[in-house]
Enzyme design. Structure first.
Site, PDB file in Angstrom:
ATOM      1  CG  ASP A 294      -1.829  -1.096   1.364  1.00 35.43           C
ATOM      2  OD1 ASP A 294      -2.158  -1.667   0.318  1.00 35.43           O
ATOM      3  OD2 ASP A 294      -2.231  -1.404   2.499  1.00 35.43           O
TER       4      ASP A 294
HETATM    5  N1  URA Z   1      -1.397  -5.999   3.692  1.00 29.63           N
HETATM    6  C1  URA Z   1      -1.852  -4.734   3.721  1.00 29.63           C
HETATM    7  O1  URA Z   1      -2.918  -4.461   4.293  1.00 29.63           O
HETATM    8  N2  URA Z   1      -1.135  -3.775   3.131  1.00 29.63           N
HETATM    9  C2  URA Z   1       0.048  -4.017   2.505  1.00 29.63           C
HETATM   10  O2  URA Z   1       0.681  -3.107   1.989  1.00 29.63           O
HETATM   11  C3  URA Z   1       0.523  -5.340   2.480  1.00 29.63           C
HETATM   12  C4  URA Z   1      -0.223  -6.316   3.084  1.00 29.63           C
END
Ligand code: URA
Length: 316
Positions: A100
């Site tokens: 993310d």
């Molecule tokens: N899970 C998430 O919620 N975000 C990420 O970036 C990776 C795994």
């Protein structure tokens, strides 16, 4: 061939089986076919394949507020992981999997499409490890709920199409404080915002999320926002993990087996290795007739026997 832009991996395999590919002047129709793309002369339908770029494997320690894609959407100009890497080879790198925008930590960048595909294979992908700080003191009930799996909505083209239970997750509590808990989670799937959604679902919103591992690879020796090349041992470990993750014994985990003259089985049956599984597999590869003449390919296409192979059938 796929990395050189000829076609998709599957279409390249079909081209090989159809006899369209030559290596050092001989048609190769059987898979796997070991080649050294830097040294061997490969041609597809008579056209030489350009020499590929050197394969590169980089570890980036992604900072927050950075996209894990090659470019932002049209009209936006946010920083991407590629903006942080200025490798002198100027290779066409891409990130393996996604984090993310606000997640930090380990991002693997490579131009090795085969390894990337295997590490992110939806069913067998390599496990990913995260260090997570959540708000509140995570209790035993919430921890075992996460481990057993919880139902998360599945979305396609912006619409919820159902819910699916998350696969088994390994969870350990690293530190408990009055108003936060630090956890380590290891996941075998990579659903959208999975860690954040799972923890929110059990009432413990994520305060910060860092990826610390992909398969055997660990985030180390690189400051936030910086990158480094992987060591030879790290690359070998990843290739091993990718081979076992995809259940593919044919995927090369290190250098290809040396081309040896195949021993004559009839005259010298004891030469065939009966040792380890890998040894047996290698012996089979060495004995396999991977290169056929154009005439043999044509004959095979017309259902005629290959003059280099003894005919099958009958009782003996
Ligand atoms: N899970 C998430 O919620 N975000 C990420 O970036 C990776 C795994």
């Amino acid at each position: 061939m796929a990395d050189a832009g000829v076609a998709s991996r599957r279409a390249c395999e079909d081209l090989i089986r159809a006899g369209a590919v030559e290596v050092n002047g001989s048609v190769v129709i059987e898979l796997p076919a070991w080649v050294d793309p830097q040294k061997d002369r490969i041609s597809v339908e008579g056209r030489p394949l350009p020499k590929p770029e050197r394969q590169l494997y980089l570890m980036l320690n992604k900072p927050t507020r950075t996209l894990t894609s090659a470019a932002d959407e049209p009209g936006s100009d946010r920083r991407t992981v590629l903006d942080l890497v200025d490798h002198p080879a100027k290779a066409r790198l891409f990130p393996v999997g996604r984090l993310d925008y606000d997640t930090v930590g380990l991002v693997l960048l490579t131009n090795d499409g085969d390894l990337a595909n295997r590490l992110t294979h939806p069913r067998y992908g390599a496990p990913k490890t995260y260090k997570v700080v959540v708000k509140g003191s995570l209790d035993e009930d919430a921890a075992s709920e996460i481990e057993r799996g919880i139902y998360l909505a599945e979305r396609k083209a912006g619409r919820t199409v159902g819910a699916a239970r998350t696969a088994h997750i390994e969870l350990s509590v690293l530190r408990r404080e009055r108003d936060s808990t630090t956890l380590e989670l290891t996941l075998r799937e990579g659903r959208n915002r999975q860690v954040r959604r799972m923890l929110a679902a059990v009432g413990f919103p994520v305060k910060s999320l860092e990826r610390t591992g992909i398969g055997p690879l660990r985030l180390k020796g690189v400051a936030r926002g910086a990158w480094r090349e992987l060591t030879a041992a790290e690359i070998k470990g990843l290739r091993r993990a990718a081979a076992s993750a995809s259940g593919d014994q044919e995927f090369r985990t290190d250098t290809p087996p040396k081309k040896k003259k195949a021993p004559d089985k009839a005259k010298n049956p004891s030469k065939r290795s009966t040792g380890s599984k890998r040894g047996r597999q290698q012996a089979e590869e060495e004995l396999a007739p991977t290169q056929l003449s154009r005439k043999a390919v044509k004959n095979a296409a017309h259902g005629r026997p290959n003059p280099n192979k003894p005919a099958r059938g009958g009782d003996g």
